[in-house]
Design a protein around this motif. Structure first.
Motif, mmCIF file in Angstrom:
data_model
loop_
_atom_site.group_PDB
_atom_site.id
_atom_site.type_symbol
_atom_site.label_atom_id
_atom_site.label_comp_id
_atom_site.label_asym_id
_atom_site.label_seq_id
_atom_site.Cartn_x
_atom_site.Cartn_y
_atom_site.Cartn_z
ATOM 1 N N LYS A 71 0.832 -1.195 0.032
ATOM 2 C CA LYS A 71 -0.016 -0.026 -0.031
ATOM 3 C C LYS A 71 0.781 1.155 -0.151
ATOM 4 C CE LYS A 71 -4.367 -1.075 0.911
ATOM 5 N NZ LYS A 71 -5.607 -0.835 1.334
ATOM 6 N N ARG A 72 1.939 1.221 0.700
ATOM 7 C CA ARG A 72 2.753 2.479 1.125
ATOM 8 C C ARG A 72 3.408 2.907 -0.227
ATOM 9 N NH1 ARG A 72 5.627 0.928 5.423
ATOM 10 N NH2 ARG A 72 7.171 0.099 3.806
ATOM 11 N N VAL A 73 3.987 1.641 -1.069
ATOM 12 C CA VAL A 73 4.894 2.022 -1.783
ATOM 13 C C VAL A 73 4.015 2.284 -3.239
ATOM 14 C CG1 VAL A 73 6.426 1.009 -3.626
ATOM 15 C CG2 VAL A 73 6.860 0.443 -1.300
ATOM 16 N N ALA A 74 2.904 1.627 -3.447
ATOM 17 C CA ALA A 74 2.014 1.863 -4.540
ATOM 18 C C ALA A 74 1.791 3.520 -4.558
ATOM 19 C CB ALA A 74 0.806 1.391 -4.362
ATOM 20 N N GLN A 75 1.643 4.068 -3.510
ATOM 21 C CA GLN A 75 1.117 5.734 -3.545
ATOM 22 C C GLN A 75 2.327 6.337 -4.053
ATOM 23 O OE1 GLN A 75 0.508 7.051 0.380
ATOM 24 N NE2 GLN A 75 -0.748 5.618 0.943
ATOM 25 N N ARG A 76 3.516 5.779 -3.983
ATOM 26 C CA ARG A 76 4.715 6.545 -4.413
ATOM 27 C C ARG A 76 4.869 6.291 -6.033
ATOM 28 N NH1 ARG A 76 9.044 3.957 -0.855
ATOM 29 N NH2 ARG A 76 8.019 4.386 1.177
ATOM 30 N N HIS A 77 4.171 5.476 -6.497
ATOM 31 C CA HIS A 77 4.183 5.299 -7.973
ATOM 32 C C HIS A 77 2.836 5.814 -8.613
ATOM 33 C CE1 HIS A 77 7.940 2.912 -8.155
ATOM 34 N NE2 HIS A 77 7.741 2.650 -6.755
ATOM 35 N N GLY A 78 1.996 6.621 -7.976
ATOM 36 C CA GLY A 78 0.813 7.056 -8.406
ATOM 37 C C GLY A 78 -0.092 6.220 -8.525
ATOM 38 N N LEU A 79 -0.038 5.004 -7.620
ATOM 39 C CA LEU A 79 -1.035 4.061 -7.732
ATOM 40 C C LEU A 79 -1.676 3.924 -6.384
ATOM 41 C CD1 LEU A 79 1.406 1.316 -9.344
ATOM 42 C CD2 LEU A 79 -0.344 2.420 -10.417
ATOM 43 N N ALA A 80 -2.905 3.089 -6.503
ATOM 44 C CA ALA A 80 -3.344 2.645 -5.375
ATOM 45 C C ALA A 80 -3.450 0.987 -5.117
ATOM 46 C CB ALA A 80 -4.966 3.140 -5.238
ATOM 47 N N ALA A 81 -3.223 0.516 -4.338
ATOM 48 C CA ALA A 81 -3.323 -0.897 -4.284
ATOM 49 C C ALA A 81 -4.519 -1.301 -3.322
ATOM 50 C CB ALA A 81 -2.020 -1.483 -3.288
ATOM 51 N N LEU A 82 -5.277 -2.347 -4.133
ATOM 52 C CA LEU A 82 -6.492 -2.732 -3.507
ATOM 53 C C LEU A 82 -6.273 -4.341 -3.004
ATOM 54 C CD1 LEU A 82 -8.944 -1.487 -6.350
ATOM 55 C CD2 LEU A 82 -8.190 -0.204 -4.171
ATOM 56 N N LEU A 83 -6.287 -4.317 -1.630
ATOM 57 C CA LEU A 83 -6.236 -5.681 -1.136
ATOM 58 C C LEU A 83 -7.775 -6.399 -0.884
ATOM 59 C CD1 LEU A 83 -3.204 -5.161 1.336
ATOM 60 C CD2 LEU A 83 -3.328 -5.938 -0.988
ATOM 61 N N HIS A 84 -8.615 -5.550 -0.999
ATOM 62 C CA HIS A 84 -9.897 -6.308 -1.007
ATOM 63 C C HIS A 84 -10.384 -7.631 -1.603
ATOM 64 C CE1 HIS A 84 -14.398 -6.468 -0.942
ATOM 65 N NE2 HIS A 84 -14.252 -5.764 0.101
ATOM 66 N N GLU A 85 -10.967 -8.432 -1.016
ATOM 67 C CA GLU A 85 -11.369 -9.770 -1.899
ATOM 68 C C GLU A 85 -12.011 -9.400 -3.270
ATOM 69 O OE1 GLU A 85 -11.277 -9.158 1.237
ATOM 70 O OE2 GLU A 85 -10.229 -10.593 2.364
ATOM 71 N N LYS A 86 -12.908 -8.708 -3.286
ATOM 72 C CA LYS A 86 -13.573 -8.311 -4.723
ATOM 73 C C LYS A 86 -13.681 -7.059 -4.758
ATOM 74 C CE LYS A 86 -15.875 -10.750 -7.579
ATOM 75 N NZ LYS A 86 -15.559 -12.218 -8.349
ATOM 76 N N PRO A 87 -12.579 -6.399 -5.497
ATOM 77 C CA PRO A 87 -12.860 -4.864 -5.846
ATOM 78 C C PRO A 87 -13.737 -4.735 -7.041
ATOM 79 C CG PRO A 87 -10.310 -5.480 -5.553
ATOM 80 C CD PRO A 87 -11.318 -6.841 -5.679
ATOM 81 N N PHE A 88 -13.876 -5.592 -7.704
ATOM 82 C CA PHE A 88 -14.597 -5.430 -8.970
ATOM 83 C C PHE A 88 -15.477 -6.585 -9.287
ATOM 84 C CE2 PHE A 88 -10.276 -3.537 -9.570
ATOM 85 C CZ PHE A 88 -10.795 -2.178 -9.671
ATOM 86 N N ALA A 89 -16.864 -6.434 -9.549
ATOM 87 C CA ALA A 89 -17.698 -7.303 -9.668
ATOM 88 C C ALA A 89 -17.409 -7.942 -11.154
ATOM 89 C CB ALA A 89 -19.335 -6.805 -9.834
ATOM 90 N N GLY A 90 -17.712 -9.073 -11.175
ATOM 91 C CA GLY A 90 -17.273 -9.897 -12.661
ATOM 92 C C GLY A 90 -16.094 -10.238 -13.004
ATOM 93 N N ILE A 91 -15.143 -9.736 -12.107
ATOM 94 C CA ILE A 91 -13.688 -9.975 -12.256
ATOM 95 C C ILE A 91 -13.008 -10.877 -11.129
ATOM 96 C CG2 ILE A 91 -11.496 -8.612 -12.550
ATOM 97 C CD1 ILE A 91 -13.277 -7.734 -14.893
ATOM 98 N N ASN A 92 -12.189 -11.554 -11.556
ATOM 99 C CA ASN A 92 -11.611 -12.353 -10.386
ATOM 100 C C ASN A 92 -11.337 -11.690 -9.109
ATOM 101 O OD1 ASN A 92 -11.492 -14.686 -11.837
ATOM 102 N ND2 ASN A 92 -9.510 -14.788 -11.722
ATOM 103 N N GLY A 93 -11.729 -12.271 -8.151
ATOM 104 C CA GLY A 93 -11.426 -11.663 -6.730
ATOM 105 C C GLY A 93 -9.881 -12.042 -6.210
ATOM 106 N N SER A 94 -9.514 -11.556 -5.140
ATOM 107 C CA SER A 94 -8.137 -11.843 -4.534
ATOM 108 C C SER A 94 -8.206 -12.930 -3.387
ATOM 109 C CB SER A 94 -7.497 -10.669 -4.321
ATOM 110 O OG SER A 94 -7.412 -9.802 -5.304
ATOM 111 N N GLY A 95 -7.275 -13.548 -3.413
ATOM 112 C CA GLY A 95 -7.228 -14.405 -2.139
ATOM 113 C C GLY A 95 -5.854 -14.378 -1.856
ATOM 114 N N LYS A 96 -5.495 -15.226 -0.566
ATOM 115 C CA LYS A 96 -4.375 -15.551 -0.235
ATOM 116 C C LYS A 96 -4.281 -17.012 0.256
ATOM 117 C CE LYS A 96 -3.776 -12.354 3.429
ATOM 118 N NZ LYS A 96 -3.786 -10.935 3.459
ATOM 119 N N HIS A 97 -3.506 -17.492 -0.787
ATOM 120 C CA HIS A 97 -3.094 -18.833 -0.746
ATOM 121 C C HIS A 97 -2.305 -19.289 0.611
ATOM 122 C CE1 HIS A 97 -4.480 -19.901 -4.910
ATOM 123 N NE2 HIS A 97 -5.473 -19.410 -4.299
#
Ligand code: ADP
Ligand code: MG
Length: 708
Positions: free
Chosen positions: A304-330
């Protein structure tokens, strides 16, 4: 951070008060005494703490630190810090650096601001942080050159109850260690082993989007997921195309994340390719669970911290976008002796292979007996969007063993195993046992709990969740099964003959396999047939978090945690309450945010568009042109706008409902609020496809997912 390539070996652990640093700087006796605490759990000597503190301070100050903080993991699932200065004026115009043994060992943050799930009465809102010497201190380098000495700590209430996620994890590791050592003793393989550790290698998935777009979406800002957004015309079908085309700034960001984590001693290896557009993965080498868990928190924060420095936002949410694969933690998990033997590695030696089967079957028994608790350990509002959806593990917990292991278990059950399976096989030593493949070549990506060569992979953990809790559960349930099996095996007497031992082992394996094999499923977990089959097998099916939460406070759960000294009843209850409260709060915020966006952003845009249509129609009519189609289009659109008003009002009403009983509130949310949110979303997403794009107030999926 400099752009010049630094060699990994030069920067690795550079910001960690590591064993190497301690060995070099601490007096020998102090170092040895500390190691006895770290490695063998012996109590900490207070004189040792003073010396360690002084040395730690010098090291930190030499590296630019001005502040220190106790770093801990309250039940919010995040990390918390309270910074104190290391510096005080010396009264002569200079400064001295102060940091005593008691500063190191104990802190007292204002505990009332952290959730306790009822563990503390507010007027007694005391909590203490206590140094965890088993997890090394480290430096966090912030923007503007700030350097803070971070001391990993446990967080306890004044009555000694665990207010954090770390203490139970440590306790569960100890419980498992104790039971696993009994098994090793039976097999005579315990020589030199003083502890059995659980090990974890968590793979983290996340999205990166443009930071400006992130700030243009109130839903992302306050919920970290999009509450609206129609699918881009191509979306995930672009996955093939997407491979390999990582935008330069994303690449730069990833490398900086890696470098920062290496400095913190987190052994990460980045993997770039994830299925969804804009989605990435980072995975470390595995470590002991409590270290892996701390490092996982650091990994999330660093991304999260580093993303900001690159003009980015990191989304760690499980499902930021409907209809698009979600994120997990294996969550890759295994057990290992402190002499370095992975107990889930099917090794070559005779008796250790029988031993392997014992550990394997213990896990299988544990997962079958406590599938419900395992399910509850990963329950959250966010993970509900993912589990059971088509690309994520199902909400039904089953184990993938792979064809080879399944076959072996079947043969053991029948008592007359005689088949030798293909591939690199292992001699199980006992003639009555078949040969065992070291790795089964096949993989099953649909299983929530899969054996993958020499470890299990628990795939249902959510991407934003702390891994501490699911691992606490996993360790505890396996400790219980190891206890059970050890008790049986110990009946064969001390130092049984190999034949007697083998007989005893096979007897119990056979029985347990028969009893618990229903939890094994090697097929496709996504099919409706599996749901039917699972229910026929009597496996617990909990479709959502609200169904799963009560498991946390069941008598069975309370008894289990109590029996192994992991959590007392009050501690279990508090975790139940916090899970439910978090669910209620999270969806409450989402509902309010959805209403606000719909009313203040979407509705005005829709009205403007309506204006546009009406104006055009007016123009035609005053020119004498008849266009029933355009009139109809305006009517249809006006219908959508009315639907928007109606569904917004409906959601607002549903969300306003309150129940004093949080669980009842959660049930109401599931029954009324979530459907109302879905209904409103349906209307808004349809509007998005009709309203002039220059009028549309929110960045679209297309804008966000395809970064330049
Ligand atoms: P994949 O999931 O693609 O098979 P790997 O096999 O490389 O990937 O492993 C994924 C994760 O599993 C890594 O973090 C790795 O360190 C971890 N891992 C490997 N062995 C163990 C183990 N014995 N205990 C815990 N984690 C492990
Ligand atoms: Mg994996």
């Amino acid at each position: 951070m400099s752009e010049s390539p630094e060699r990994v070996d030069e920067i690795f652990s550079a910001d960690v008060f590591s064993r190497a640093v301690m060995r070099q700087r601490l007096p020998k006796e102090v170092y040895k005494s500390l190691l006895r605490t770290i490695d063998r759990g012996e109590p900490l000597d207070s004189k040792v703490a003073d010396v360690v503190a002084a040395t730690m301070k010098d090291w930190a100050v030499e590296n630019g630190a001005t502040h220190f903080t106790h770093w801990f993991q309250p039940l919010t699932g995040l990390t918390a810090e309270k910074h104190d200065s290391l510096v005080s004026p010396d009264g002569q115009g200079g400064v001295v650096f102060n940091f005593s043994g008691s500063d190191l060992v104990q802190g007292e943050p204002d505990a009332s601001s952290f959730p306790s799930g009822g563990l503390r009465a507010t007027f007694e809102a005391r909590g203490y942080t206590a140094w965890d010497p088993t997890s090394p201190a480290f430096l966090i380098r912030g923007q503007g050159g700030t350097v803070t000495l971070c001391i990993p700590t446990a967080f306890v209430s004044w009555t000694g109850e665990a207010l954090d996620t770390k203490i139970p994890l440590l306790r569960s590791m100890e419980a498992l260690s104790k039971q696993a050592r009994r098994i090793l003793k039976v097999f005579g393989t315990d020589a030199g082993v003083s502890q059995v550790f659980t090990t974890v290698g968590p793979e983290q998935e996340y999205f990166l989007i443009d930071r400006d777009l992130f700030f243009a979406r109130p839903d992302l800002l306050s919920c970290e997921r999009t509450l609206f957004g129609s699918r881009p015309p191509k979306g995930q079908q672009l996955e093939d195309q997407y491979f390999g085309t990582i935008p330069a700034r994303v690449l730069a960001c990833m490398h900086e994340v890696e470098r920062e984590l290496w400095r913190l001693g987190v052994p990460v290896k980045t993997r770039h390719n994830e299925v969804a557009p804009g989605q990435y993965e980072i995975a470390p080498l595995f470590e002991q669970s409590h270290i892996a868990s701390d490092h996982q928190m650091l990994t999330m924060e660093t991304i999260k911290r580093v993303a900001q420095r690159h003009g980015l936002a990191a989304l760690l949410h499980e499902k930021p976008f409907a209809g698009i694969n979600g994120s997990g933690k294996h969550n890759n998990w295994s057990m290992s002796t402190d002499t370095g033997v992975n107990l889930l590695d099917p090794q070559d030696e005779t008796h250790t292979n029988l031993q392997f089967l014992v550990f394997l079957v213990a896990v299988m028994r544990a997962v079958d007996l406590h599938a419900d608790l395992l399910r509850a350990s990963i329950a959250s509002a966010a993970n509900d969007h993912r589990l059971g959806a088509n690309e994520a593990p199902p909400a039904i917990i089953s184990i993938f063993m792979g064809a080879m292991l399944s076959d072996i278990l079947e043969q053991v059950e029948q008592g007359l195993p005689k088949r030798t399976l293909r591939g690199g096989t292992l001699d199980l030593g006992a003639r009555t046992l078949p040969q065992l493949p070291r790795h089964s070549g096949d993989r099953n990506r649909t299983s929530p709990f899969a054996f993958t060569g020499n470890k299990f992979e628990f795939r249902a953990v959510g991407s934003s969740a702390s891994i501490a809790w699911p691992n606490t559960v996993l360790n505890t349930i396996v400790a219980e099964s190891l206890d059970y099996i050890a008790t049986e095996l110990e009946k064969a007497g001390a130092n049984p003959s190999p034949a007697k031992l083998q007989e005893a082992v096979l007897k119990i394996l056979k029985r347990e396999i028969k009893e618990h094999k229903r939890v094994i499923f090697d097929g496709d977990n996504y099919t409706p047939e599996w749901h039917k089959e699972a229910s026929k097998r009597g496996l617990p099916i909990m479709a959502d978090s609200v169904a799963a939460f009560p498991i946390l406070k069941s008598k069975k759960t309370v008894d289990l945690f109590k029996a192994y000294g992991v959590l007392n009843k009050a501690e279990v209850d508090s975790r139940y309450h916090i899970s439910v409260e978090k669910y209620v709060k999270q969806i409450g915020i989402e509902a309010d945010t959805a209403v606000t966006i719909a009313r203040t952003m979407v509705l005005p845009a829709a009205l403007q568009h309506q204006e546009l249509l009406a104006g055009a129609l007016n123009g035609l009519e005053s020119a004498g042109v008849k266009s029933p189609e355009q009139k109809k289009a305006l009517e249809d659109f006006a219908g959508l706008v009315s639907a928007l008003r109606k569904t917004t009002a409906k959601l607002e009403k549903a969300a306003a409902h309150h129940s004093d009983d949080p669980y009842k509130h959660a049930q109401h949310i599931r029954a009324d609020v979530k459907p109302a949110m879905a209904e409103l979303r349906g209307v808004v997403d349809t509007l998005e496809t009709w309203v002039a794009s220059e009028l549309w107030p929110l960045p679209t999926y297309q804008d966000m997912l395809f970064l330049e």
